[in-house]
Scaffold this motif. Structure first.
Motif, PDB file in Angstrom:
ATOM      1  N   ALA A 248     110.210   6.576  47.908  1.00 38.90           N
ATOM      2  CA  ALA A 248     111.554   6.319  47.926  1.00 38.90           C
ATOM      3  C   ALA A 248     112.364   7.888  48.514  1.00 38.90           C
ATOM      4  N   GLU A 249     111.267   8.807  48.292  1.00 37.00           N
ATOM      5  CA  GLU A 249     112.540  10.215  49.604  1.00 37.00           C
ATOM      6  C   GLU A 249     112.215   9.527  51.038  1.00 37.00           C
ATOM      7  N   ARG A 250     111.168   8.611  51.592  1.00 38.12           N
ATOM      8  CA  ARG A 250     111.329   8.394  52.914  1.00 38.12           C
ATOM      9  C   ARG A 250     112.945   7.505  53.108  1.00 38.12           C
ATOM     10  N   CYS A 251     112.750   6.305  51.647  1.00 39.05           N
ATOM     11  CA  CYS A 251     114.142   5.527  51.707  1.00 39.05           C
ATOM     12  C   CYS A 251     115.408   6.602  52.233  1.00 39.05           C
ATOM     13  N   ALA A 252     115.342   8.045  50.288  1.00 43.03           N
ATOM     14  CA  ALA A 252     116.178   8.462  50.931  1.00 43.03           C
ATOM     15  C   ALA A 252     116.975   8.846  52.426  1.00 43.03           C
ATOM     16  N   LEU A 253     115.470   9.526  52.885  1.00 43.50           N
ATOM     17  CA  LEU A 253     115.700   9.939  54.832  1.00 43.50           C
ATOM     18  C   LEU A 253     116.344   9.211  55.292  1.00 43.50           C
ATOM     19  N   LEU A 254     115.868   7.545  54.870  1.00 43.11           N
ATOM     20  CA  LEU A 254     116.921   6.902  56.860  1.00 43.11           C
ATOM     21  C   LEU A 254     117.923   6.450  55.653  1.00 43.11           C
ATOM     22  N   PHE A 255     118.530   6.182  54.610  1.00 39.91           N
ATOM     23  CA  PHE A 255     119.864   5.976  53.662  1.00 39.91           C
ATOM     24  C   PHE A 255     120.300   7.407  54.240  1.00 39.91           C
ATOM     25  N   ALA A 256     120.066   8.384  54.723  1.00 38.78           N
ATOM     26  CA  ALA A 256     121.374   9.866  54.890  1.00 38.78           C
ATOM     27  C   ALA A 256     120.638   9.350  56.204  1.00 38.78           C
ATOM     28  N   LYS A 257     120.647   8.799  57.253  1.00 36.72           N
ATOM     29  CA  LYS A 257     120.131   8.539  58.449  1.00 36.72           C
ATOM     30  C   LYS A 257     121.306   7.283  58.342  1.00 36.72           C
ATOM     31  N   SER A 258     121.535   6.582  57.612  1.00 36.21           N
ATOM     32  CA  SER A 258     122.600   5.670  57.881  1.00 36.21           C
ATOM     33  C   SER A 258     121.628   4.138  58.731  1.00 36.21           C
ATOM     34  N   GLN A 259     120.143   4.740  58.464  1.00 29.87           N
ATOM     35  CA  GLN A 259     119.348   3.376  58.869  1.00 29.87           C
ATOM     36  C   GLN A 259     119.248   2.657  57.955  1.00 29.87           C
ATOM     37  N   TYR A 260     120.463   1.369  57.558  1.00 36.09           N
ATOM     38  CA  TYR A 260     120.351   0.981  56.262  1.00 36.09           C
ATOM     39  C   TYR A 260     118.621   0.038  55.808  1.00 36.09           C
ATOM     40  N   ASP A 261     118.770  -0.911  57.183  1.00 34.18           N
ATOM     41  CA  ASP A 261     117.901  -2.024  57.330  1.00 34.18           C
ATOM     42  C   ASP A 261     116.252  -1.475  56.811  1.00 34.18           C
ATOM     43  N   GLU A 262     115.699  -0.192  57.100  1.00 32.83           N
ATOM     44  CA  GLU A 262     114.456   0.526  57.475  1.00 32.83           C
ATOM     45  C   GLU A 262     114.644   1.276  55.694  1.00 32.83           C
ATOM     46  N   ALA A 263     116.015   2.071  55.160  1.00 28.17           N
ATOM     47  CA  ALA A 263     116.183   2.386  53.964  1.00 28.17           C
ATOM     48  C   ALA A 263     115.952   0.785  53.000  1.00 28.17           C
ATOM     49  N   TYR A 264     115.978   0.381  53.148  1.00 30.98           N
ATOM     50  CA  TYR A 264     115.805  -1.300  52.538  1.00 30.98           C
ATOM     51  C   TYR A 264     114.121  -1.306  52.296  1.00 30.98           C
ATOM     52  N   LYS A 265     113.933  -1.566  52.831  1.00 30.93           N
ATOM     53  CA  LYS A 265     112.220  -1.934  53.361  1.00 30.93           C
ATOM     54  C   LYS A 265     111.641  -1.057  52.236  1.00 30.93           C
ATOM     55  N   TYR A 266     111.811   0.222  52.885  1.00 27.02           N
ATOM     56  CA  TYR A 266     111.147   1.262  51.352  1.00 27.02           C
ATOM     57  C   TYR A 266     111.637   1.330  49.993  1.00 27.02           C
ATOM     58  N   CYS A 267     112.075   1.127  49.927  1.00 24.00           N
ATOM     59  CA  CYS A 267     113.006   0.799  48.636  1.00 24.00           C
ATOM     60  C   CYS A 267     112.184  -0.225  47.885  1.00 24.00           C
ATOM     61  N   CYS A 268     111.664  -1.362  48.245  1.00 25.69           N
ATOM     62  CA  CYS A 268     111.089  -2.923  48.396  1.00 25.69           C
ATOM     63  C   CYS A 268     110.104  -2.421  48.248  1.00 25.69           C
ATOM     64  N   MET A 269     109.567  -0.762  49.485  1.00 26.82           N
ATOM     65  CA  MET A 269     108.028  -0.613  49.085  1.00 26.82           C
ATOM     66  C   MET A 269     107.885   0.310  47.614  1.00 26.82           C
ATOM     67  N   ALA A 270     108.469   1.143  47.382  1.00 24.39           N
ATOM     68  CA  ALA A 270     108.947   1.932  46.393  1.00 24.39           C
ATOM     69  C   ALA A 270     109.161   1.117  45.048  1.00 24.39           C
ATOM     70  N   LEU A 271     108.986  -0.242  45.087  1.00 26.62           N
ATOM     71  CA  LEU A 271     109.726  -0.335  43.958  1.00 26.62           C
ATOM     72  C   LEU A 271     107.931  -1.298  43.387  1.00 26.62           C
ATOM     73  N   HIS A 272     107.674  -1.487  44.103  1.00 23.50           N
ATOM     74  CA  HIS A 272     106.375  -2.367  44.198  1.00 23.50           C
ATOM     75  C   HIS A 272     105.208  -1.424  43.696  1.00 23.50           C
ATOM     76  N   GLU A 273     105.515   0.151  43.817  1.00 26.40           N
ATOM     77  CA  GLU A 273     104.295   1.123  43.097  1.00 26.40           C
ATOM     78  C   GLU A 273     104.385   1.655  42.021  1.00 26.40           C
ATOM     79  N   ILE A 274     105.348   0.998  41.362  1.00 26.30           N
ATOM     80  CA  ILE A 274     106.244   2.022  39.959  1.00 26.30           C
ATOM     81  C   ILE A 274     105.330   1.331  38.981  1.00 26.30           C
ATOM     82  N   THR A 275     104.730   2.000  37.760  1.00 28.81           N
ATOM     83  CA  THR A 275     103.701   1.476  36.604  1.00 28.81           C
ATOM     84  C   THR A 275     104.580   2.784  35.737  1.00 28.81           C
ATOM     85  N   TYR A 276     104.118   1.936  34.589  1.00 27.30           N
ATOM     86  CA  TYR A 276     104.699   2.917  33.439  1.00 27.30           C
ATOM     87  C   TYR A 276     104.052   4.425  33.456  1.00 27.30           C
ATOM     88  N   SER A 277     103.048   4.203  33.820  1.00 30.08           N
ATOM     89  CA  SER A 277     102.290   6.281  34.258  1.00 30.08           C
ATOM     90  C   SER A 277     102.939   6.563  34.900  1.00 30.08           C
TER      91      SER A 277
END
Length: 613
Positions: A248-277
């Motif tokens: 998610a932080e990698r996504c935020a960095l890419l978002f700030a740099k306007s590298q939106y395709d890469e930001a979206y890729k890390y967004c999906c990767m972050a979501l697949h790591e989410i757990t209720y723990s």
């Protein structure tokens, strides 16, 4: 100790004496207390509360005399005394206490009164007691690798650093938070084993976050690389760690740099790591950032689901007066603004600002960000009415706060100055006093040029943020009758945006529409203007539908263009189109108020599976 039965029949004066005695020797008589009637137990508990309150008041009254004994009291009682000092306006004495790291470390343990601690802390900062930097400097000097060779001391220092750095980050003092986490990372690196690597990873991710917030992107990139290296190091030992917050932080960095395709890729990767723990805070932050990545990719359905989850999760876990809830609301406002629900966005941004005002107040970075977001939303909302007073007030407040806290060349000033410049330009256009209008346009130019310089320094020429500043200058130069320069700025903006975002992006449509306006109203390039208007309309309708607010200006532009060309049939056609648009827009506006008390559409993990599986 008297029996329960006996206590029920004694006179009131003796009864009160007995209750006081029990409270006084509470620890000794605690077991017997359970056998007393409920009303007697209540009186004892209530009496205990009064005695504690009375003791706190007495200690505060004679604070100088009792200061040494204060250190021996439990953390929650100490906190009550400090908060009493704050309420009585005795900030010099409070600042003296909070400037001692050992004392503040105890205060940080009182988690259930964190919002009150924010009140105290901000009051000290506003009073000129730089307690944030004092604590960070003390930690930096006191907990060095040379002074923490003992494993126990090192572990204790790291835990304190995480607590202090986290608080300073939450309180909006990002630079000092960064310094604390840098010190912690030095300590974490001392242990070359999996446990030490895990602590170093956590520290790296925290440091990555504060550097993202502070817009120090090169340093943020270094933190990211170190974190990724530690993840690989752990994996080589067969240890798997959750990487949701890192991604998610990698996504935020890419978002700030306007590298939106890469930001979206890390967004999906972050979501697949989410757990209720994961902690509730981590879940909310991941959902928020991923929603923003979806917004800029125009994945609005996914963005809405994510931000609804984030708002609901923050409300359920933290309540509606917590900073984390306001964080989620700010990103909900970002979503609403981008899907053209302008009035709803203004309402949500105002709610977020009100929460932050209640929690922080004063000259605080979180307050500045909320003021800026509300300034821009208010500017967009009142664009057609010309009532920009509130928008201007919020923009100037944001600049004032950031200028008070951060260096004058800090990147965060770029965005705030841009918003104020946009507002000043519109006020200048509407003014009937030429000298006043010219001065406002000159002030807007200065702000835009400062913003452009900061963006180019941070991102370079080939960046969407830089392109936005070129586009803003293009509009301003048009208002200043500097048409050749305006055309040059718009063409630059379009070229950069098309190359980075594609020909059908919303940002491209904005710049195309602005260039069409220049050609139509000021340069009499009607053929080029018509093509640009039609292109802008096509993109706008494709992304937002027939009721998109930006279509009004394109339709009016075409009507004027056809009138000047004598094509009255086409002019009448677009007059009818504009009427139909107005009717659609009225329906849209009637549905624009979005509720804040919604439940998520699906359970968290079900949502991730359905939309990102």
């Amino acid at each position: 100790m008297a029996s329960a039965c006996a206590l029920e029949w004694v006179p009131d004066s003796l009864f009160n004496t007995a209750v006081t005695a029990i409270v006084t020797y509470y620890s000794k008589h605690r077991k017997e207390l359970k056998a007393l009637p409920e009303n007697v137990q209540f009186d004892i508990y209530y009496k205990g509360t009064l005695l504690v309150c009375g003791s706190v008041t007495a200690i505060v009254t004679y604070y100088s005399k009792h200061r040494k004994e204060l250190k021996a009291l439990p953390e929650n009682v100490q906190f009550d005394i400090y908060y009493k000092l704050y309420n009585k306006g005795r900030l010099c004495q409070l600042g003296q206490e909070f400037s001692e790291l050992d004392t503040f470390a105890k205060v940080l343990k009182v988690n259930d009164k964190r919002h009150l601690l924010h009140h105290c802390f901000q009051a000290l900062m506003d009073h000129g007691v730089h307690v944030s930097s004092i604590l960070a400097d003390t930690f930096y000097r006191q907990y060095t690798p040379l002074l923490c060779e003992n494993t126990f001391e090192r572990e204790r220092a790291i835990q304190l650093g995480f607590s202090l750095g986290g608080f300073l980050n939450d309180a909006g003092w990002i630079k000092d938070s960064e310094r604390v986490f840098v010190s912690c990372l030095h300590l974490c690196r001392m242990e070359d084993n999996p446990a030490g690597w895990c602590r170093a990873l956590e520290c790296c991710v925290r440091l990555f976050h504060v550097r993202n917030v502070n817009c120090t992107y090169e340093a943020a990139e270094l933190s990211c690389r170190e974190a990724e290296k530690i993840v690989q190091q752990l994996a080589s030992c067969g240890i798997s760690v959750n990487k949701a917050t890192l991604y998610a932080e990698r996504c935020a960095l890419l978002f700030a740099k306007s590298q939106y395709d890469e930001a979206y890729k890390y967004c999906c990767m972050a979501l697949h790591e989410i757990t209720y723990s994961m902690s509730a805070k981590a879940i909310v932050d991941v959902l928020r950032q991923c929603s923003k990545a979806c917004v800029v990719k125009r994945e609005f359905v996914k963005a809405e689901v994510l931000i609804r989850q984030a708002v609901h999760f923050a409300k359920e876990n933290f309540g509606v007066q917590h900073p984390k809830y306001s964080d989620a609301l700010l990103d909900y406002g970002f979503y609403l603004l981008n899907v053209d629900s302008i009035s709803a966005a203004v309402h949500v941004y105002q709610t977020a600002l009100d929460i932050r005002q209640a929690v922080f107040g004063g000259n605080n970075l979180h307050m500045a960000i909320a003021h800026e977001d509300l300034a821009y939303a208010s500017y967009v909302h009142e664009y057609s009415s010309g009532k920009f007073k509130d928008a201007r007030d919020h923009a100037e407040k944001a600049i004032e706060i950031i200028g008070h806290i951060l260096p004058e060349d800090h990147l965060l000033l770029s965005s705030s100055k841009r918003v104020k410049a946009l507002i000043l330009e519109e006020i200048a256009i509407d003014t009937h006093v030429k000298e006043t209008g010219d001065q406002l346009l000159h002030d807007a130019q200065d702000l835009h040029l400062q913003s452009l310089a900061l963006a180019k320094k941070a991102f370079g020429e080939n960046n969407v943020q830089t392109a936005k500043h070129y586009g803003n200058l293009g509009r301003l130069y048009q208002s200043m009758h500097r048409y050749q320069e305006a055309e040059e700025m718009h063409l630059k903006a379009i070229e950069i945006k098309e190359r980075l975002l594609g020909a059908e992006d919303y940002e491209v449509a904005l710049s195309v529409g602005h260039l069409a306006s220049l050609y139509n109203y000021d340069m009499e390039k009607y053929e080029e203007a018509e093509k640009l208007y039609l292109r802008s309309i096509s993109i706008g309708k494709k992304l937002f539908g027939d009721g998109y607010s930006g279509l009004e200006y394109d339709y009016r532009g075409l009507m004027r263009l056809y009138q000047n060309e004598g094509d009255f049939v086409s002019m009448e056609k677009y007059r009818q189109v504009l009427q139909e648009w107005s009717q659609i827009r009225d329906v849209h506006n009637s549905k624009d108020e979005k509720p804040l008390d919604f439940a998520p559409l699906l359970k968290l993990l079900d949502m991730i599976q359905q939309y990102f599986g």
